[in-house]
Design an enzyme around this catalytic site. Sequence first.
Site, PDB file in Angstrom:
ATOM      1  N   ALA A 159       0.872  -1.170   0.000  1.00  0.00           N
ATOM      2  CA  ALA A 159       0.000   0.000   0.000  1.00  0.00           C
ATOM      3  C   ALA A 159       0.914   1.226   0.000  1.00  0.00           C
ATOM      4  O   ALA A 159       2.078   1.137   0.415  1.00  0.00           O
ATOM      5  CB  ALA A 159      -0.890  -0.026   1.235  1.00  0.00           C
ATOM      6  N   GLY A 210       0.671  -4.915   1.047  1.00  0.00           N
ATOM      7  CA  GLY A 210      -0.506  -5.015   0.193  1.00  0.00           C
ATOM      8  C   GLY A 210      -0.237  -5.764  -1.103  1.00  0.00           C
ATOM      9  O   GLY A 210      -1.162  -6.306  -1.711  1.00  0.00           O
ATOM     10  N   GLU A 260      -0.559  -9.289  -0.191  1.00  0.00           N
ATOM     11  CA  GLU A 260      -1.983  -9.514   0.110  1.00  0.00           C
ATOM     12  C   GLU A 260      -2.825  -9.605  -1.162  1.00  0.00           C
ATOM     13  O   GLU A 260      -3.715 -10.445  -1.257  1.00  0.00           O
ATOM     14  CB  GLU A 260      -2.489  -8.387   1.019  1.00  0.00           C
ATOM     15  N   GLU A 298       4.496  -4.825   7.693  1.00  0.00           N
ATOM     16  CA  GLU A 298       3.686  -3.814   8.385  1.00  0.00           C
ATOM     17  C   GLU A 298       4.091  -3.536   9.823  1.00  0.00           C
ATOM     18  O   GLU A 298       4.093  -2.389  10.260  1.00  0.00           O
ATOM     19  CB  GLU A 298       2.200  -4.211   8.347  1.00  0.00           C
TER      20      GLU A 298
HETATM   21  N1  DAK Z   1       4.554   3.187  -0.973  1.00  0.00           N
HETATM   22  C1  DAK Z   1       4.917   4.316  -1.613  1.00  0.00           C
HETATM   23  N2  DAK Z   1       6.024   4.442  -2.367  1.00  0.00           N
HETATM   24  C2  DAK Z   1       6.806   3.372  -2.487  1.00  0.00           C
HETATM   25  C3  DAK Z   1       6.489   2.132  -1.840  1.00  0.00           C
HETATM   26  C4  DAK Z   1       5.301   2.068  -1.072  1.00  0.00           C
HETATM   27  N3  DAK Z   1       4.882   0.952  -0.464  1.00  0.00           N
HETATM   28  N4  DAK Z   1       7.471   1.252  -2.131  1.00  0.00           N
HETATM   29  C5  DAK Z   1       8.351   1.904  -2.924  1.00  0.00           C
HETATM   30  N5  DAK Z   1       7.959   3.171  -3.139  1.00  0.00           N
HETATM   31  C6  DAK Z   1       8.621   4.190  -3.934  1.00  0.00           C
HETATM   32  C7  DAK Z   1       9.847   4.745  -3.191  1.00  0.00           C
HETATM   33  O1  DAK Z   1       9.454   5.737  -2.257  1.00  0.00           O
HETATM   34  C8  DAK Z   1      10.646   5.321  -4.348  1.00  0.00           C
HETATM   35  O2  DAK Z   1      10.076   6.550  -4.728  1.00  0.00           O
HETATM   36  P1  DAK Z   1      11.020   7.836  -5.101  1.00  0.00           P
HETATM   37  O3  DAK Z   1      11.847   8.080  -3.903  1.00  0.00           O
HETATM   38  O4  DAK Z   1      11.837   7.374  -6.277  1.00  0.00           O
HETATM   39  O5  DAK Z   1      10.033   8.907  -5.405  1.00  0.00           O
HETATM   40  C9  DAK Z   1      10.383   4.330  -5.469  1.00  0.00           C
HETATM   41  O6  DAK Z   1       9.174   3.644  -5.110  1.00  0.00           O
HETATM   42  C10 DAK Z   1      11.490   3.312  -5.623  1.00  0.00           C
HETATM   43  O7  DAK Z   1      11.696   2.724  -4.362  1.00  0.00           O
HETATM   44  P2  DAK Z   1      13.158   2.573  -3.681  1.00  0.00           P
HETATM   45  O8  DAK Z   1      14.037   3.680  -4.134  1.00  0.00           O
HETATM   46  O9  DAK Z   1      12.944   2.392  -2.226  1.00  0.00           O
HETATM   47  O10 DAK Z   1      13.660   1.237  -4.366  1.00  0.00           O
HETATM   48  P3  DAK Z   1      14.648   0.162  -3.758  1.00  0.00           P
HETATM   49  O11 DAK Z   1      14.937  -0.787  -4.841  1.00  0.00           O
HETATM   50  O12 DAK Z   1      15.798   0.814  -3.062  1.00  0.00           O
HETATM   51  O13 DAK Z   1      13.803  -0.595  -2.631  1.00  0.00           O
HETATM   52  C11 DAK Z   1      11.841  -1.725  -1.743  1.00  0.00           C
HETATM   53  C12 DAK Z   1      12.691  -1.357  -3.012  1.00  0.00           C
HETATM   54  C13 DAK Z   1      10.562  -2.385  -2.210  1.00  0.00           C
HETATM   55  C14 DAK Z   1      12.637  -2.697  -0.895  1.00  0.00           C
HETATM   56  C15 DAK Z   1      11.566  -0.419  -0.957  1.00  0.00           C
HETATM   57  O14 DAK Z   1      11.016   0.546  -1.851  1.00  0.00           O
HETATM   58  C16 DAK Z   1      10.594  -0.655   0.146  1.00  0.00           C
HETATM   59  O15 DAK Z   1      10.942  -1.163   1.208  1.00  0.00           O
HETATM   60  N6  DAK Z   1       9.322  -0.212  -0.072  1.00  0.00           N
HETATM   61  C17 DAK Z   1       8.310  -0.307   0.924  1.00  0.00           C
HETATM   62  C18 DAK Z   1       7.836  -1.720   1.027  1.00  0.00           C
HETATM   63  C19 DAK Z   1       6.814  -1.875   2.115  1.00  0.00           C
HETATM   64  O16 DAK Z   1       7.104  -1.663   3.293  1.00  0.00           O
HETATM   65  N7  DAK Z   1       5.611  -2.235   1.705  1.00  0.00           N
HETATM   66  C20 DAK Z   1       4.547  -2.470   2.602  1.00  0.00           C
HETATM   67  C21 DAK Z   1       3.773  -1.224   2.736  1.00  0.00           C
HETATM   68  S1  DAK Z   1       2.646  -1.383   4.067  1.00  0.00           S
HETATM   69  C22 DAK Z   1      -4.228  -1.132   6.380  1.00  0.00           C
HETATM   70  C23 DAK Z   1      -4.423  -1.182   5.031  1.00  0.00           C
HETATM   71  C24 DAK Z   1      -3.401  -1.600   4.221  1.00  0.00           C
HETATM   72  C25 DAK Z   1      -2.197  -1.953   4.757  1.00  0.00           C
HETATM   73  C26 DAK Z   1      -2.018  -1.888   6.105  1.00  0.00           C
HETATM   74  C27 DAK Z   1      -3.015  -1.498   6.932  1.00  0.00           C
HETATM   75  N8  DAK Z   1      -5.241  -0.726   7.283  1.00  0.00           N
HETATM   76  C28 DAK Z   1      -6.269   0.119   6.786  1.00  0.00           C
HETATM   77  C29 DAK Z   1      -5.143  -1.039   8.647  1.00  0.00           C
HETATM   78  C30 DAK Z   1      -1.107  -2.315   3.904  1.00  0.00           C
HETATM   79  C31 DAK Z   1       0.153  -1.960   4.297  1.00  0.00           C
HETATM   80  C32 DAK Z   1       1.274  -2.050   3.414  1.00  0.00           C
HETATM   81  O17 DAK Z   1       1.216  -2.545   2.316  1.00  0.00           O
END
Ligand code: DAK
Length: 264
Positions: A63, A108, A111, A131
């Site tokens: 997400a 997400g 998921e 998360e």
């Molecule tokens: N959201 C927004 N932007 C994201 C993103 C994300 N999840 N993942 C990557 N990006 C963006 C980065 O900010 C970056 O943008 P710029 O800086 O270039 O503008 C671009 O994508 C490239 O990412 P990186 O530069 O970080 O690329 P790397 O290869 O170095 O790293 C990575 C790739 C996937 C390991 C890293 O980007 C990363 O850790 N991303 C976050 C992954 C993550 O934590 N995903 C889970 C998100 S939490 C809920 C509803 C839904 C959810 C929870 C609760 N409720 C209502 C209770 C769901 C939660 C989630 O999904």
Amino acid sequence: MGFVDYEVKDKIAIITINRPKALNALNSEVLDDLNAVLDGVDLEAVRCLILTGAGDKSFVAGADIGEMSTLTKAEGEAFGKKGNDIFRRLETFPIPVIAAINGFALGGGCEISMSCDFRICSENAMFGQPEVGLGITPGFGGTQRLARLIGAGMAKQLIYTARNIKADEALRIGLVNQVVALEELLPTAEKLASTIAKNAPIAVRACKKAINDGLEVDMDKAIEIEEKLFGSCFESEDQREGMANFLRKKDDPAKVKVVDFKNK
Ligand code: DAK
């Protein structure tokens, strides 16, 4: 469609989440676009969907953390509901949905892949529920679907540790069915989808419903669900022709043919 592409190839369709600048992260717009694409699927013509991400690095990196970072409790709940409704829609979509995972499937992303009927992935795929490291729980069904897919113990370990796993481990624990080279991912998914699309659509849909609905109830009720769906296939053109073809084959093997199921 803005962030989601849709392409029909014969009887299969490919849905591509296309927001590569953010590694295909799911913001509200992506979710709305995905919902609109599902509204437009022609169920008379399309028999199997493939869900994938644009580019060669990420399926869906979760997400959108930027969008979520400023949400109030009420907005967080609303965002969760929006995602959950669409994920559930995919899960219960009348025709099979194959997730073709081409890289990161985090939060997400993992998921949404679990809302599909089954998953295949490329060798560079990476799965995880990060998360708890962000101060939240999985919010798009991760606690529920991961536990059902790979068992409670393994799901708890992955969710509590927020550890990412690679494709080979995802295969070992049963999160994905197959791992292939990145360039083979879509061809493999398309081949699987075409194989499914050749079978009787009414029966395939009934199998999906029987498995999904049956898993939610006890075995006695589950068997009843199967009985009803089994019965519903009879008197269809596809059932008559499918069985007639088998009987013709017994009669004279030369008469066997590939049945062109009509979805009727
Ligand atoms: N959201 C927004 N932007 C994201 C993103 C994300 N999840 N993942 C990557 N990006 C963006 C980065 O900010 C970056 O943008 P710029 O800086 O270039 O503008 C671009 O994508 C490239 O990412 P990186 O530069 O970080 O690329 P790397 O290869 O170095 O790293 C990575 C790739 C996937 C390991 C890293 O980007 C990363 O850790 N991303 C976050 C992954 C993550 O934590 N995903 C889970 C998100 S939490 C809920 C509803 C839904 C959810 C929870 C609760 N409720 C209502 C209770 C769901 C939660 C989630 O999904």
